[in-house]
Structures are given as structure tokens and as C-alpha cells.
Design an enzyme around this catalytic site. Sequence first.
Site, PDB file in Angstrom:
ATOM      1  N   ASP A  47       0.837  -1.205   0.000  1.00 26.91           N
ATOM      2  CA  ASP A  47       0.000   0.000   0.000  1.00 26.91           C
ATOM      3  C   ASP A  47       0.875   1.259   0.000  1.00 26.91           C
ATOM      4  O   ASP A  47       0.360   2.378  -0.069  1.00 26.91           O
ATOM      5  CB  ASP A  47      -1.004  -0.005   1.157  1.00 26.91           C
ATOM      6  CG  ASP A  47      -0.345  -0.037   2.513  1.00 26.91           C
ATOM      7  OD1 ASP A  47       0.900  -0.138   2.579  1.00 26.91           O
ATOM      8  OD2 ASP A  47      -1.071   0.044   3.527  1.00 26.91           O
ATOM      9  N   SER A  48       2.206   1.076   0.005  1.00 23.69           N
ATOM     10  CA  SER A  48       3.107   2.220  -0.198  1.00 23.69           C
ATOM     11  C   SER A  48       2.855   2.847  -1.564  1.00 23.69           C
ATOM     12  O   SER A  48       3.307   3.955  -1.841  1.00 23.69           O
ATOM     13  CB  SER A  48       4.575   1.791  -0.070  1.00 23.69           C
ATOM     14  OG  SER A  48       4.835   0.646  -0.849  1.00 23.69           O
ATOM     15  N   ASP A  86      -0.962  -6.375  -0.373  1.00 24.74           N
ATOM     16  CA  ASP A  86      -1.232  -5.689   0.898  1.00 24.74           C
ATOM     17  C   ASP A  86      -2.728  -5.488   1.091  1.00 24.74           C
ATOM     18  O   ASP A  86      -3.446  -5.169   0.136  1.00 24.74           O
ATOM     19  CB  ASP A  86      -0.555  -4.313   0.871  1.00 24.74           C
ATOM     20  CG  ASP A  86       0.376  -4.102   2.046  1.00 24.74           C
ATOM     21  OD1 ASP A  86       0.311  -4.886   3.018  1.00 24.74           O
ATOM     22  OD2 ASP A  86       1.180  -3.156   1.977  1.00 24.74           O
ATOM     23  N   LYS A 116      -0.921  -9.495   2.974  1.00 26.47           N
ATOM     24  CA  LYS A 116      -0.172  -8.974   4.123  1.00 26.47           C
ATOM     25  C   LYS A 116      -1.057  -7.975   4.853  1.00 26.47           C
ATOM     26  O   LYS A 116      -1.780  -7.215   4.215  1.00 26.47           O
ATOM     27  CB  LYS A 116       1.123  -8.284   3.685  1.00 26.47           C
ATOM     28  CG  LYS A 116       1.865  -7.625   4.846  1.00 26.47           C
ATOM     29  CD  LYS A 116       3.247  -7.149   4.476  1.00 26.47           C
ATOM     30  CE  LYS A 116       3.298  -5.764   3.874  1.00 26.47           C
ATOM     31  NZ  LYS A 116       2.739  -4.688   4.717  1.00 26.47           N
ATOM     32  N   GLU A 118      -1.178  -5.444   8.692  1.00 27.24           N
ATOM     33  CA  GLU A 118      -0.357  -4.864   9.749  1.00 27.24           C
ATOM     34  C   GLU A 118      -0.936  -5.151  11.130  1.00 27.24           C
ATOM     35  O   GLU A 118      -2.153  -5.146  11.312  1.00 27.24           O
ATOM     36  CB  GLU A 118      -0.257  -3.346   9.545  1.00 27.24           C
ATOM     37  CG  GLU A 118       0.441  -2.969   8.241  1.00 27.24           C
ATOM     38  CD  GLU A 118       0.577  -1.465   8.058  1.00 27.24           C
ATOM     39  OE1 GLU A 118       0.197  -0.690   8.971  1.00 27.24           O
ATOM     40  OE2 GLU A 118       1.070  -1.045   6.988  1.00 27.24           O
ATOM     41  N   GLU A 185       9.445  -3.805  10.586  1.00 27.49           N
ATOM     42  CA  GLU A 185       9.805  -2.492  10.026  1.00 27.49           C
ATOM     43  C   GLU A 185      10.277  -1.553  11.129  1.00 27.49           C
ATOM     44  O   GLU A 185       9.589  -1.381  12.158  1.00 27.49           O
ATOM     45  CB  GLU A 185       8.596  -1.876   9.279  1.00 27.49           C
ATOM     46  CG  GLU A 185       8.934  -0.495   8.713  1.00 27.49           C
ATOM     47  CD  GLU A 185       7.951   0.000   7.649  1.00 27.49           C
ATOM     48  OE1 GLU A 185       7.045  -0.758   7.244  1.00 27.49           O
ATOM     49  OE2 GLU A 185       8.130   1.162   7.224  1.00 27.49           O
TER      50      GLU A 185
HETATM   51  O1  KIV Z   1       3.593  -1.154   1.593  1.00 32.58           O
HETATM   52  C1  KIV Z   1       4.786  -1.445   1.656  1.00 32.58           C
HETATM   53  O2  KIV Z   1       5.584  -1.126   0.771  1.00 32.58           O
HETATM   54  C2  KIV Z   1       5.252  -2.211   2.811  1.00 32.58           C
HETATM   55  C3  KIV Z   1       6.720  -2.473   2.904  1.00 32.58           C
HETATM   56  C4  KIV Z   1       7.397  -1.301   3.463  1.00 32.58           C
HETATM   57  C5  KIV Z   1       7.017  -3.700   3.691  1.00 32.58           C
HETATM   58  O3  KIV Z   1       4.479  -2.573   3.628  1.00 32.58           O
END
Ligand code: KIV
Length: 287
Positions: A47-48, A86, A116, A118, A185
Amino acid sequence: MDKKKASVLTFREMKREGRKITMVTAYDYAMMSHVNRSDIDLVLVGDSLAMTMLGYESTVPVDMDTMIIFQQAVSRAGRNTFLVGDMPFMSYEISIEKAVENAGRIMKEGFMDAVKLEGGRRVADTVAAIVRAGIPVMGHIGLTPQSASQLGGFTVQGRDVSGAVQLVKDALALEEAGAFAVVLEAVPAPVAAMITEKLGIPTIGIGAGPHCDGQVLVIHDLLGLFDRFVPRFVKQYAAMGAEIRKALDAFAGEVRGGQFPATEHSFSMKDEVVQGIMDRLKKEGIL
Ligand code: KIV
């Protein structure tokens, strides 16, 4: 020769054998087609992308539909790479049912191999439910950007005894819930080492020191494509932003100077056809 696609079992085996796991983010077809031909073991459609692709200040604004568009683009180029999608902010917090449903969408519509999300103990029941639905889950603890506001910003986590112990407990809870790997992280290296030693599943570090079982970087950071801010833990392996600007300036310069397009970039025509066109246009009163 095409590389062999990894599975969740591959990553456990790599940990057992002490082989480091490499992960990067990718968000689009063109970039993924390069990653797919590289030595990278797995890819996160993170989600970055809210920041790197969409220019937001944080990861909070992106929703499921947006994530799925990027996941689909990556999946079209990433057939030989294990792909993790994500789960965006608020796609797994409202209820466990909603979380399982959204994880299912990431698999069915985004064509990912795993999801993934959090959080540690607070999401352990959610992780367990998603795993029970047959979906591999990667955990993510330490600095969790979706809750940066609650954490007091984008700061290192687990720096004191109590914070570090919480992180170890969170990591254990994720393993217990069935996660196949955990991202750590912005965690002090000694704490990441303790977690890595304690867990049977691999840890993938980002700003978590050298002792993790693997390392992940945001691809825009690694390639030098995103310069709004560069976290201390990033190493830039290329200066692609500068390369892009150089290429664009060369193009603009050649267009203005008349060097582009050259003969080899143009389509020619026999003289008699050109003459024929002019004759016809004249006859029709157009020329
Ligand atoms: O969204 C992302 O890029 C991440 C990485 C920093 C692990 O969660």
C-alpha cells in the site's frame, strides 16, 4: 530459462538453510516484468503505492478497489514470482468476516498468492481466520505505517524494554495464528535478531538490521525513483530518477535541434505515390 516460482514452503526452507530471502515492492506491469526476470524471491504489491504511485502523504487513503487494480497489473507480468498483496487500511479492522472477504478478493481478483496485513496480537484472530480460509498471510509489525498516527509518527519501534517485549509477543502471536512470514519495520537490530531467532517462520526486515531472514525495500527507494523523502534505512542501488531526467532532456533537446526523428524513425513512401497524392489533392481542390 524461466525461474521456478517459490511457495510458502520455499521461504521456510530458506530460513532453515540460512539462505536470505529478497523481497521488493512492485506496483505496475512494466516494473514487474523486470522484477520477474531478476533474482528477487518475492514481491509485495504494497500500500506504499499510495505514496509512490498516487502521491498521497500516507498509505491511509487507498482502498480495496485501488489495490486490486495495481495487483492485477503486477500479476500480469509476475507469473514466475510469489506475489503478496497488501490489505489496505480499514479492509481488515471492521470485522473478521470483512477481513476474510477482502483477503479473498485479493486472491480472486488481484491474482495474488498471499496477503499482508499490519499488526500483532490485535490482529491475531483475523490472521487465523484468513489462514483457515486457505489464504497465506504475511504479518507486519514494528512501524506499521497505517497506524503511524497512533504510533506518534514514522519512528523506530521497540526501543525500550517494554516496547521490545511487546514486539516479541506480537511476532509469536502471528506465528501462532499461522502467518507464513513477518515483516519487521523500523525495529532495532538486536530486537529483530531476537525475534528472528525465536520464530520458526521467516522475518523480512526493513530498517531492522542484518539478522532478519530476508530484506525488503520499496522499489522506488531502491532504484532512486522517489525523492520526496528517503528513510535512513534505504540504500539506493541506482539513480533512476536522474537517468529519467537525463533521457527526457535529451529527447527534448533532439526534437528542438531537429535530430529526432531521424530517417530510421520515419516511414517513407515511393516518390510516384507522393506525386499521385498531390495530383489527386490538387484535382479535388484541396491543395
Ligand atoms: O507497503 C509497503 O511497501 C510495505 C513495505 C514497506 C514492507 O508494507
